[in-house]
Design a protein around this motif. Structure first.
Motif, mmCIF file in Angstrom:
data_model
loop_
_atom_site.group_PDB
_atom_site.id
_atom_site.type_symbol
_atom_site.label_atom_id
_atom_site.label_comp_id
_atom_site.label_asym_id
_atom_site.label_seq_id
_atom_site.Cartn_x
_atom_site.Cartn_y
_atom_site.Cartn_z
ATOM 1 N N ILE A 28 50.757 -43.084 94.163
ATOM 2 C CA ILE A 28 51.901 -43.889 94.243
ATOM 3 C C ILE A 28 52.987 -43.245 93.340
ATOM 4 O O ILE A 28 54.112 -43.413 93.797
ATOM 5 N N ALA A 29 52.719 -42.902 92.275
ATOM 6 C CA ALA A 29 53.613 -42.286 91.494
ATOM 7 C C ALA A 29 54.344 -41.087 91.897
ATOM 8 O O ALA A 29 55.710 -40.923 91.851
ATOM 9 N N LEU A 30 53.689 -40.429 92.724
ATOM 10 C CA LEU A 30 54.356 -39.056 93.373
ATOM 11 C C LEU A 30 55.421 -39.635 94.274
ATOM 12 O O LEU A 30 56.580 -38.986 94.702
ATOM 13 N N SER A 31 54.703 -40.645 95.165
ATOM 14 C CA SER A 31 55.982 -40.834 96.059
ATOM 15 C C SER A 31 56.883 -41.590 95.701
ATOM 16 O O SER A 31 58.085 -41.484 96.199
ATOM 17 N N PRO A 87 53.755 -39.245 85.116
ATOM 18 C CA PRO A 87 52.747 -39.422 84.046
ATOM 19 C C PRO A 87 52.193 -40.798 83.670
ATOM 20 O O PRO A 87 51.218 -41.064 83.230
ATOM 21 N N SER A 88 52.958 -41.780 84.079
ATOM 22 C CA SER A 88 52.467 -43.247 84.100
ATOM 23 C C SER A 88 51.496 -43.310 85.079
ATOM 24 O O SER A 88 50.322 -43.980 84.920
ATOM 25 N N GLY A 89 51.685 -42.681 86.128
ATOM 26 C CA GLY A 89 50.500 -42.851 87.229
ATOM 27 C C GLY A 89 49.257 -42.038 87.038
ATOM 28 O O GLY A 89 48.247 -42.658 86.959
ATOM 29 N N ARG A 90 49.255 -41.165 86.254
ATOM 30 C CA ARG A 90 48.128 -40.481 85.700
ATOM 31 C C ARG A 90 47.426 -41.429 84.412
ATOM 32 O O ARG A 90 46.326 -41.400 84.241
ATOM 33 N N LEU A 91 48.225 -42.142 83.574
ATOM 34 C CA LEU A 91 47.861 -43.036 82.676
ATOM 35 C C LEU A 91 47.073 -44.217 83.276
ATOM 36 O O LEU A 91 46.178 -44.311 82.683
ATOM 37 N N ALA A 92 47.783 -44.775 84.366
ATOM 38 C CA ALA A 92 47.272 -45.742 84.923
ATOM 39 C C ALA A 92 45.729 -45.367 85.483
ATOM 40 O O ALA A 92 45.064 -46.353 85.634
ATOM 41 N N ASP A 93 45.630 -44.218 86.151
ATOM 42 C CA ASP A 93 44.329 -43.764 86.327
ATOM 43 C C ASP A 93 43.329 -43.521 85.494
ATOM 44 O O ASP A 93 42.030 -43.613 85.751
ATOM 45 N N ARG A 94 43.601 -43.701 84.192
ATOM 46 C CA ARG A 94 42.660 -43.568 83.243
ATOM 47 C C ARG A 94 42.385 -44.700 82.281
ATOM 48 O O ARG A 94 41.172 -44.847 81.833
ATOM 49 N N VAL A 95 43.237 -45.552 82.220
ATOM 50 C CA VAL A 95 43.227 -46.584 81.318
ATOM 51 C C VAL A 95 43.233 -47.787 82.039
ATOM 52 O O VAL A 95 43.583 -47.947 83.130
ATOM 53 N N ASN A 96 43.248 -48.939 81.288
ATOM 54 C CA ASN A 96 43.475 -50.540 81.696
ATOM 55 C C ASN A 96 44.579 -50.512 82.324
ATOM 56 O O ASN A 96 45.686 -50.525 81.579
ATOM 57 N N ARG A 97 45.024 -50.682 83.504
ATOM 58 C CA ARG A 97 46.213 -50.728 84.255
ATOM 59 C C ARG A 97 47.025 -52.002 83.783
ATOM 60 O O ARG A 97 48.197 -52.024 83.879
ATOM 61 N N VAL A 141 42.757 -41.508 99.554
ATOM 62 C CA VAL A 141 42.558 -40.730 98.477
ATOM 63 C C VAL A 141 41.310 -41.415 97.349
ATOM 64 O O VAL A 141 41.193 -42.640 97.512
ATOM 65 N N PRO A 142 40.536 -40.637 96.532
ATOM 66 C CA PRO A 142 39.879 -41.257 95.701
ATOM 67 C C PRO A 142 40.434 -42.193 94.855
ATOM 68 O O PRO A 142 41.712 -42.113 94.576
ATOM 69 N N ASN A 143 39.677 -43.115 94.345
ATOM 70 C CA ASN A 143 40.254 -44.131 93.314
ATOM 71 C C ASN A 143 40.785 -43.409 91.846
ATOM 72 O O ASN A 143 41.787 -43.837 91.465
ATOM 73 N N GLU A 144 40.168 -42.427 91.558
ATOM 74 C CA GLU A 144 40.697 -41.596 90.385
ATOM 75 C C GLU A 144 42.145 -41.322 90.507
ATOM 76 O O GLU A 144 42.622 -40.575 89.586
ATOM 77 N N MET A 145 42.745 -41.175 91.646
ATOM 78 C CA MET A 145 44.091 -40.715 91.977
ATOM 79 C C MET A 145 45.097 -41.531 92.627
ATOM 80 O O MET A 145 46.218 -40.914 93.128
ATOM 81 N N GLY A 165 36.458 -48.794 91.977
ATOM 82 C CA GLY A 165 35.339 -48.337 92.914
ATOM 83 C C GLY A 165 35.278 -46.854 93.113
ATOM 84 O O GLY A 165 36.137 -46.128 93.078
ATOM 85 N N HIS A 166 33.835 -46.566 92.524
ATOM 86 C CA HIS A 166 33.493 -45.172 92.849
ATOM 87 C C HIS A 166 34.253 -44.131 91.914
ATOM 88 O O HIS A 166 34.456 -43.141 92.262
ATOM 89 N N SER A 167 34.799 -44.608 90.964
ATOM 90 C CA SER A 167 35.505 -43.732 89.815
ATOM 91 C C SER A 167 34.585 -43.045 89.027
ATOM 92 O O SER A 167 33.670 -43.552 88.376
ATOM 93 N N SER A 168 34.874 -41.741 88.890
ATOM 94 C CA SER A 168 34.144 -40.846 88.169
ATOM 95 C C SER A 168 35.008 -40.125 86.943
ATOM 96 O O SER A 168 34.778 -39.270 86.334
ATOM 97 N N GLY A 169 36.051 -41.070 86.810
ATOM 98 C CA GLY A 169 37.000 -40.352 85.621
ATOM 99 C C GLY A 169 38.172 -39.796 86.222
ATOM 100 O O GLY A 169 38.262 -39.752 87.362
ATOM 101 N N LEU A 170 39.233 -39.354 85.280
ATOM 102 C CA LEU A 170 40.520 -38.897 85.638
ATOM 103 C C LEU A 170 40.220 -37.530 86.426
ATOM 104 O O LEU A 170 39.630 -36.574 86.169
ATOM 105 N N MET A 171 40.560 -37.474 87.602
ATOM 106 C CA MET A 171 40.601 -36.019 88.344
ATOM 107 C C MET A 171 41.713 -35.248 87.992
ATOM 108 O O MET A 171 42.772 -35.595 87.486
ATOM 109 N N PRO A 172 41.211 -34.012 87.844
ATOM 110 C CA PRO A 172 42.027 -32.751 87.466
ATOM 111 C C PRO A 172 42.886 -32.743 88.311
ATOM 112 O O PRO A 172 42.917 -33.008 89.482
#
Length: 441
Positions: free
Chosen positions: A370-373, A74-84, A361-365, A215-222
């Protein structure tokens, strides 16, 4: 990927980026100190709060590790969406407050909840920081930047042992008795309060970090897209995540039991054993983090991004050598040297693997990856590593079998990691032969 290799990309490695790396490295150092300092005061905590060994094990392990692992994604997903940067500031504020609360806990449950808070806060740091650093630098400097960031973990482990011991000594000498609120506390409580304060001091410095453009971000990836990326290319990214978990088993098998081995088999005191282990991991960590990251950047500049992964071949060969040497170590220094060889390969693989995953991987994830690892490493490493050693010692080697049990668990983990990572390494070797000189040079 091609856009990331444009010549003007190098201009992003500015003083602002190196400032971010420095402050984030300090934050990582503080996080590891706050996480591990409990190792120094197990007996005083148990005596004052009247805890059992099982309850202590929950505070030491599950209270932190399970929450750290579960909160990572959840923290990783949040960081991919908002100000890190803001995610990191919230995390360090939470874990610093929770560390102080550990020193004020009056019973098992209040201590347990405080340790849960430490795990929740620290879960936010590495995914967000790694993603932020990647966007601050070009492919030519990412390995070096992430290697310097990783020094925080290396020095944090040593700091928890060394500085924690100093603070306890000063506390016993009465240095803090005149400080309001802190003075009346027991020494172990003073330790938690004092090591929790530096995190708050870092907050203003963190707020000076400017969030880099994604870079090249199109929003949070599903999540479906995340899974497809993990499984793409014969599961290369997922394989890197899995090998970090496999090596985590060996990491925790060795570092959890090496101090005990040095005391039981080689007659060292706790201070001597702790100092020797800290020296081993700190020396190897500095070389692996800075040298490994810089070497991987050199490889990229000469042969291209797809060849960076080839260096994992050398890293995991070192872990096999370190685990094998543990079987034959006849003295305390030899055991510590074998561990240093292991740590050189493991930490080097950690740093280079971080860069490989995020470039694949794309910027969006990136933060999610990293969180998964980290989740896999925590569940496999902390969950299995320390426990497998006594089981193997008891059922395979018998009494006095601690050393061969440690070596066996570490060696099997290293061989498993090598087998899992071989397909993407082989692909990197093909790219190395086909592209002798990259456009980056």
């Amino acid at each position: 990927m091609a856009a990331e290799l444009m010549p003007d990309e190098a201009s992003r490695a500015t003083a602002r980026g190196w400032y971010a790396v420095t402050i984030l490295c300090l934050a990582l150092l503080v996080s590891f100190t706050d996480r591990l300092v409990i190792n120094l005061v197990v007996d005083p905590i148990r005596a004052e709060l009247g805890l059992t060994d099982f309850q202590i094990s929950l505070l030491h392990g599950a209270g932190f590790a399970v929450i750290f692992a579960l909160a990572g994604l959840p923290s990783g997903r949040l960081a991919d969406r908002v100000n890190r940067r803001n995610v990191i500031v919230a995390g360090i504020s939470l874990w610093s407050a929770a560390t102080i609360c550990c020193g004020l806990a009056g019973d098992f449950w209040s201590f347990f909840i405080a340790r849960v808070g430490v795990g929740l806060g620290e879960a936010a740091l590495i995914p967000a920081a790694s993603s932020l650093i990647i966007d601050c630098f070009s492919a030519r400097r990412r390995g070096t930047a992430l290697g310097i960031f990783a020094l925080g973990a290396t020095f944090g482990t040593g700091t928890a042992l060394f500085v924690g011991g100093l603070v306890l000594g000063w506390s016993a000498a009465g240095w803090f008795d005149g400080i309001p609120l802190i003075g009346p506390l027991e020494a172990w409580r003073q330790l938690f309060v004092l090591v929790g304060i530096p995190g708050f001091a870092l907050v203003p410095l963190l707020l000076l970090i400017r969030e880099p453009q994604r870079g090249h971000s199109s929003g949070l990836m599903p999540l479906s897209g995340v899974i497809r990326q993990l499984l793409a290319d014969n599961g290369a990214v997922l394989r890197v995540c899995l090998v970090k978990g496999a090596l985590g088993i060996g990491d925790y098998a060795l570092i959890s039991w090496l101090p005990t081995l040095l005391q039981r088999s080689h007659g060292m005191t706790a201070l001597e054993a702790g100092g020797l282990v800290a020296l081993s991991i700190t020396t190897s960590g500095v070389i692996a983090s800075v040298g490994g990251g810089a070497l991987s950047d050199l490889v990229v500049r000469r042969w291209g991004v797809p060849t960076r992964i080839v260096l994992l071949l050398g890293c995991y060969t070192l872990t096999i050598a370190g685990a094998s040497a543990t079987f034959f170590a006849a003295t305390g220094p030899q055991s510590a040297l074998a561990f240093a060889v292991w740590a050189l390969g493991s930490i080097g693989g950690y740093v280079i693997g971080h860069v490989v995953m995020q470039e694949s991987v794309p910027n969006e994830m990136r933060a999610t990856t990293i969180a998964l690892s980290l989740t896999i490493s925590a569940l496999l490493g902390i969950g299995l590593g320390p426990s497998l050693v006594p089981l193997v010692a008891e059922h395979v080697f018998g009494e006095g079998g601690l050393q061969p049990a440690m070596a066996t668990v570490a060696l099997v983990a290293a061989l498993l990691a090598f087998a899992v990572i071989w397909p993407p390494i082989r692909k990197g070797l093909v790219a190395l032969r086909q592209q002798p000189t990259s456009a980056l040079s």
